[in-house]
Scaffold this motif. Structure first.
Motif, PDB file in Angstrom:
ATOM      1  N   GLU A 227       0.723  -1.152  -0.052  1.00 59.72           N
ATOM      2  CA  GLU A 227      -0.101  -0.013  -0.115  1.00 59.72           C
ATOM      3  C   GLU A 227       0.885   1.320   0.175  1.00 59.72           C
ATOM      4  O   GLU A 227       0.655   2.301  -0.715  1.00 59.72           O
ATOM      5  N   PHE A 228       1.956   1.316   0.721  1.00 59.76           N
ATOM      6  CA  PHE A 228       2.875   2.226   0.791  1.00 59.76           C
ATOM      7  C   PHE A 228       3.454   2.457  -0.746  1.00 59.76           C
ATOM      8  O   PHE A 228       3.491   3.694  -1.115  1.00 59.76           O
ATOM      9  N   ALA A 229       3.847   1.534  -1.540  1.00 57.08           N
ATOM     10  CA  ALA A 229       4.204   1.737  -2.747  1.00 57.08           C
ATOM     11  C   ALA A 229       3.330   2.091  -3.649  1.00 57.08           C
ATOM     12  O   ALA A 229       3.677   2.919  -4.663  1.00 57.08           O
ATOM     13  N   ASP A 230       2.163   1.709  -3.533  1.00 57.24           N
ATOM     14  CA  ASP A 230       1.118   2.060  -4.279  1.00 57.24           C
ATOM     15  C   ASP A 230       0.574   3.778  -4.116  1.00 57.24           C
ATOM     16  O   ASP A 230       0.567   4.388  -5.217  1.00 57.24           O
ATOM     17  N   THR A 231       0.947   4.160  -2.935  1.00 56.91           N
ATOM     18  CA  THR A 231       0.700   5.553  -2.889  1.00 56.91           C
ATOM     19  C   THR A 231       1.955   6.482  -3.499  1.00 56.91           C
ATOM     20  O   THR A 231       1.732   7.395  -4.094  1.00 56.91           O
ATOM     21  N   ILE A 232       3.043   5.869  -3.151  1.00 53.85           N
ATOM     22  CA  ILE A 232       4.246   6.463  -3.791  1.00 53.85           C
ATOM     23  C   ILE A 232       4.255   6.630  -5.129  1.00 53.85           C
ATOM     24  O   ILE A 232       4.511   7.743  -5.772  1.00 53.85           O
ATOM     25  N   PHE A 233       3.645   5.595  -6.065  1.00 54.60           N
ATOM     26  CA  PHE A 233       3.562   5.514  -7.494  1.00 54.60           C
ATOM     27  C   PHE A 233       2.530   6.710  -7.847  1.00 54.60           C
ATOM     28  O   PHE A 233       2.666   7.222  -8.772  1.00 54.60           O
ATOM     29  N   ASP A 234       1.358   6.771  -7.339  1.00 57.01           N
ATOM     30  CA  ASP A 234       0.204   7.455  -7.377  1.00 57.01           C
ATOM     31  C   ASP A 234       0.851   9.057  -7.577  1.00 57.01           C
ATOM     32  O   ASP A 234       0.520   9.781  -8.341  1.00 57.01           O
ATOM     33  N   VAL A 235       1.471   9.343  -6.367  1.00 54.32           N
ATOM     34  CA  VAL A 235       1.954  10.785  -6.314  1.00 54.32           C
ATOM     35  C   VAL A 235       3.078  11.056  -7.288  1.00 54.32           C
ATOM     36  O   VAL A 235       3.127  12.073  -7.968  1.00 54.32           O
ATOM     37  N   ALA A 236       3.823  10.088  -7.607  1.00 58.22           N
ATOM     38  CA  ALA A 236       4.901  10.269  -8.400  1.00 58.22           C
ATOM     39  C   ALA A 236       4.389  10.562  -9.939  1.00 58.22           C
ATOM     40  O   ALA A 236       4.809  11.216 -10.762  1.00 58.22           O
ATOM     41  N   VAL A 237       3.268   9.614 -10.359  1.00 63.82           N
ATOM     42  CA  VAL A 237       2.717   9.839 -11.785  1.00 63.82           C
ATOM     43  C   VAL A 237       1.945  11.378 -11.763  1.00 63.82           C
ATOM     44  O   VAL A 237       2.141  12.020 -12.697  1.00 63.82           O
ATOM     45  N   GLU A 238       1.295  11.546 -10.530  1.00 67.29           N
ATOM     46  CA  GLU A 238       0.713  12.857 -10.520  1.00 67.29           C
ATOM     47  C   GLU A 238       1.428  14.089 -10.706  1.00 67.29           C
ATOM     48  O   GLU A 238       1.143  15.032 -11.283  1.00 67.29           O
ATOM     49  N   GLN A 239       2.678  13.831 -10.174  1.00 66.02           N
ATOM     50  CA  GLN A 239       3.625  14.953 -10.069  1.00 66.02           C
ATOM     51  C   GLN A 239       4.638  14.854 -11.404  1.00 66.02           C
ATOM     52  O   GLN A 239       5.528  15.836 -11.500  1.00 66.02           O
ATOM     53  N   GLY A 240       4.454  13.838 -12.269  1.00 69.69           N
ATOM     54  CA  GLY A 240       5.333  13.735 -13.596  1.00 69.69           C
ATOM     55  C   GLY A 240       6.655  13.160 -13.332  1.00 69.69           C
ATOM     56  O   GLY A 240       7.452  13.432 -14.172  1.00 69.69           O
ATOM     57  N   ILE A 241       6.857  12.567 -12.046  1.00 68.59           N
ATOM     58  CA  ILE A 241       8.233  12.050 -11.862  1.00 68.59           C
ATOM     59  C   ILE A 241       8.365  10.862 -12.672  1.00 68.59           C
ATOM     60  O   ILE A 241       9.426  10.708 -13.223  1.00 68.59           O
ATOM     61  N   ILE A 242       7.478  10.026 -12.702  1.00 68.24           N
ATOM     62  CA  ILE A 242       7.580   8.987 -13.573  1.00 68.24           C
ATOM     63  C   ILE A 242       6.191   9.129 -14.822  1.00 68.24           C
ATOM     64  O   ILE A 242       5.265   9.552 -14.140  1.00 68.24           O
ATOM     65  N   VAL A 243       6.637   8.490 -15.828  1.00 65.36           N
ATOM     66  CA  VAL A 243       5.389   8.521 -16.674  1.00 65.36           C
ATOM     67  C   VAL A 243       4.137   7.623 -16.730  1.00 65.36           C
ATOM     68  O   VAL A 243       3.046   8.129 -16.432  1.00 65.36           O
ATOM     69  N   LYS A 244       4.502   6.490 -16.112  1.00 66.00           N
ATOM     70  CA  LYS A 244       3.505   5.466 -16.146  1.00 66.00           C
ATOM     71  C   LYS A 244       3.748   4.732 -14.814  1.00 66.00           C
ATOM     72  O   LYS A 244       4.831   4.395 -14.456  1.00 66.00           O
ATOM     73  N   LYS A 245       2.590   4.372 -14.093  1.00 64.00           N
ATOM     74  CA  LYS A 245       2.713   3.478 -12.853  1.00 64.00           C
ATOM     75  C   LYS A 245       3.157   2.282 -13.233  1.00 64.00           C
ATOM     76  O   LYS A 245       2.279   1.632 -14.104  1.00 64.00           O
ATOM     77  N   PRO A 246       3.878   1.621 -12.584  1.00 62.24           N
ATOM     78  CA  PRO A 246       4.201  -0.037 -12.814  1.00 62.24           C
ATOM     79  C   PRO A 246       3.078  -0.765 -12.293  1.00 62.24           C
ATOM     80  O   PRO A 246       2.241  -0.414 -11.418  1.00 62.24           O
ATOM     81  N   SER A 247       2.768  -1.948 -12.928  1.00 58.06           N
ATOM     82  CA  SER A 247       1.929  -2.980 -12.401  1.00 58.06           C
ATOM     83  C   SER A 247       2.300  -3.360 -11.184  1.00 58.06           C
ATOM     84  O   SER A 247       3.566  -3.941 -11.004  1.00 58.06           O
ATOM     85  N   LEU A 248       1.495  -3.190  -9.925  1.00 50.57           N
ATOM     86  CA  LEU A 248       2.186  -3.763  -8.548  1.00 50.57           C
ATOM     87  C   LEU A 248       1.338  -5.124  -8.336  1.00 50.57           C
ATOM     88  O   LEU A 248       0.104  -5.158  -8.393  1.00 50.57           O
ATOM     89  N   TYR A 249       2.049  -6.028  -7.749  1.00 47.52           N
ATOM     90  CA  TYR A 249       1.520  -7.344  -7.215  1.00 47.52           C
ATOM     91  C   TYR A 249       1.984  -7.390  -5.768  1.00 47.52           C
ATOM     92  O   TYR A 249       3.069  -7.383  -5.548  1.00 47.52           O
ATOM     93  N   SER A 250       0.862  -8.036  -5.118  1.00 48.43           N
ATOM     94  CA  SER A 250       1.185  -8.185  -3.573  1.00 48.43           C
ATOM     95  C   SER A 250       1.667  -9.552  -3.501  1.00 48.43           C
ATOM     96  O   SER A 250       0.879 -10.514  -3.861  1.00 48.43           O
ATOM     97  N   ILE A 251       2.716  -9.868  -2.889  1.00 51.59           N
ATOM     98  CA  ILE A 251       3.267 -10.873  -2.425  1.00 51.59           C
ATOM     99  C   ILE A 251       3.558 -11.189  -0.948  1.00 51.59           C
ATOM    100  O   ILE A 251       3.373 -10.070  -0.124  1.00 51.59           O
ATOM    101  N   THR A 252       3.680 -12.550  -0.400  1.00 50.24           N
ATOM    102  CA  THR A 252       3.622 -12.780   0.931  1.00 50.24           C
ATOM    103  C   THR A 252       5.053 -12.754   1.167  1.00 50.24           C
ATOM    104  O   THR A 252       6.144 -12.646   0.535  1.00 50.24           O
ATOM    105  N   THR A 253       5.526 -12.444   2.684  1.00 55.23           N
ATOM    106  CA  THR A 253       6.886 -12.455   3.086  1.00 55.23           C
ATOM    107  C   THR A 253       7.570 -13.845   2.825  1.00 55.23           C
ATOM    108  O   THR A 253       8.757 -13.776   2.558  1.00 55.23           O
ATOM    109  N   GLU A 254       6.701 -14.884   2.708  1.00 59.39           N
ATOM    110  CA  GLU A 254       7.305 -16.064   2.266  1.00 59.39           C
ATOM    111  C   GLU A 254       8.003 -16.213   0.656  1.00 59.39           C
ATOM    112  O   GLU A 254       9.086 -16.638   0.602  1.00 59.39           O
TER     113      GLU A 254
END
Length: 293
Positions: free
Chosen positions: A224-251
Motif C-alpha cells: 500500500e505504501f508503494a502504491d501511494t508512492i507511485f500515485d504521487v509520482a505519476v501525478e507530479q510527473g516524476i514517472i510517466v507510467k505507474k508500474p503494475s504492482l503485485y502483492s506477495i507474501t513474506t514467504e
C-alpha cells in the motif's frame, strides 16, 4: 542549550543538524563516524567532557538489517556499546540522552499496535543489538528518552521511497510484500520531535523520561505504501507510467533477517505527554521530486 548530535549524516541526523542550525540559541556539535567513533569509550568521553553538552542526541546506528546477521560484533558495537558509552558520558556531565530505537525490538506478531510496555522479543541480530542499546542507555543515564520508530524515509540517504522511484523508472511491473504492516515515518518529523523534547528538557519542565513510540499514520502494508508512492509520482510527473504492482507474501520474498509482520507502533503516549502528533507520511511525499536527486 548545547546539543551533541552523533550520526549527523544519517537519515535523521541530517535533519537534526539542518533544523538545529536554524536556532541561534543552540550551540550544536554534529559529528559523523569519521569525527567520533562512538564505539570508543575514550573518544566519546573526551568529546563530551570538552564540549559539555546539555543534551546528547544519538542518531548513529548500524541499520543494515540483513548485514547485521553476519556483522554481529559490529552491530552490537555500534547499536549497544556506542549508546552505552554516550549515556555514561551524558551522566558524567549531567546531560540528557535522547536515543533512537526501532520496532525490531518486538517479535512482530501482535494483533494491533505495540505500546511502550509490551514485551520485547527481537527476532534477529539488529533487533537484539538495538534492544541491548536501549537497556544500556536506560541503565547508564538517569535523564534518557528512547524513541522507537519504524519504516524511516526521507530525501537524504537510502530508503524505500527512493528504491521504489528508481525501480518504477526501470520496470513495468513490481512485486511488493503485502503482509507486513507499519507506519512509514518521515525522518524530518523524527528530528523535529527530538528537538521538541530537547527544548522541553532545556526549559526545565517536569519530564517523564523513558521509552516513547513515534511513527507515521495511517498504518499500511509495504504494498500500500508503494502504491501511494507511485500515485504521487505519476501525478507530479516524476514517472510517466505507474508500474503494475503485485502483492506477495513474506514467504515469497525471503531475506537473511526476519522482518516483523506487525510494525504498528502506538503513538498515544508521546501525543499525550509532549503533544506530538504522529508523522504525516502522505504529506511528506508531496515533495516527491526531492527524493530523486
Amino acid at each position: 542549550m548545547r546539543i551533541l548530535v552523533t550520526g549527523c549524516y544519517g537519515q535523521v541526523g541530517y535533519y537534526l543538524t539542518e533544523q538545529l542550525a536554524k536556532n541561534e540559541n543552540v550551540s550544536v556539535l554534529a559529528l559523523d563516524k569519521e569525527h567520533l567513533d562512538i564505539t570508543s569509550q575514550k573518544a566519546v568521553q573526551a568529546t563530551v567532557t570538552e564540549f559539555q553538552p546539555t543534551i546528547i542526541i544519538n542518531a548513529a546506528a548500524h541499520t543494515a538489517v540483513d548485514k547485521a546477521e553476519e556483522e554481529v560484533e559490529l552491530s552490537h558495537a555500534i547499536n549497544c556499546n556506542g549508546p552505552k558509552f554516550l549515556a555514561h558520558a551524558a551522566q558524567s556531565v549531567n546531560a540528557a540522552m535522547l536515543h533512537i530505537s526501532t520496532d525490531y525490538v518486538f517479535e512482530g506478531n501482535k494483533e494491533g499496535e505495540y505500546t511502550e510496555t509490551d514485551i520485547t522479543n527481537p527476532q534477529g541480530v539488529y533487533g537484539e543489538s538495538k534492544l541491548a542499546g536501549e537497556r544500556a542507555v536506560a541503565s547508564a543515564c538517569e535523564k534518557h528518552i528512547i524513541l522507537r520508530t519504524a519504516w524511516v524515509f526521507g530525501e537524504n540517504g537510502n530508503n524505500f521511497v527512493k528504491t521504489m522511484l528508481r525501480l518504477g523508472a526501470e520496470r513495468d511491473a513490481l512485486s511488493i510484500v503485502g503482509d507486513q504492516f507499519g507506519g512509514p515515518t518521515y525522518a524530518a518529523d523524527i528530528a523535529s520531535t527530538l528537538i521538541n523534547i530537547a527544548q522541553r528538557i532545556n526549559q526545565g519542565e517536569g519530564i517523564e523520561y523513558g521509552v516513547y513510540h513515534f511513527s507515521g499514520l495511517p498504518h499500511v502494508s509495504w504494498f500500500e505504501f508503494a502504491d501511494t508512492i507511485f500515485d504521487v509520482a505519476v501525478e507530479q510527473g516524476i514517472i510517466v507510467k505507474k508500474p503494475s504492482l503485485y502483492s506477495i507474501t513474506t514467504e515469497q520474498y525471503p531475506t537473511p533477517a526476519k522482518r516483523p509482520n506487525n510494525s504498528r507502533l502506538s503513538t498515544d503516549k508521546i501525543t499525550q505527554t509532549f503533544s506530538v502528533e504522529a508523522s504525516d507520511w502522505k504529506a511528506a511525499l508531496e515533495n516527491i521530486k526531492a527524493y530523486t536527486g
